[in-house]
Design an enzyme around this catalytic site. Structure first.
Site: not given
Length: 78
Positions: A10, A13
């Site tokens: 994501c 991240c």
């Protein structure tokens, strides 16, 4: 020093991975920053919310993106 960023890929991240790399660069230390997106490996750390930051095999942050300065403090404590 071994630093891992755990997350499925994501945006948060990726942001955490970049912040960790910047912290290592600013501290001028020898550290390996690795991004792990394999859910089996992530779960093996007991992480239930991502992103997570692991320093020397210890989960130090889970479920949020700390600032570069916060990451630097965590690295210095490790």
């Amino acid at each position: 020093m071994d630093i891992k960023v755990l997350g499925p890929g994501c945006k948060k991240c990726g942001t955490l991975a970049e912040a960790a790399k910047k912290a290592v660069e600013e501290l001028a230390i020898d550290a390996n920053v690795e991004k792990i997106d394999d859910m089996v490996k992530i779960l093996s750390y007991g992480v239930m919310s991502t992103p997570a930051l692991v320093i020397n095999e210890k989960v130090v942050v889970s479920g949020k993106v700390p600032s570069v300065s916060e990451i630097k403090e965590l690295i210095e404590k490790a």
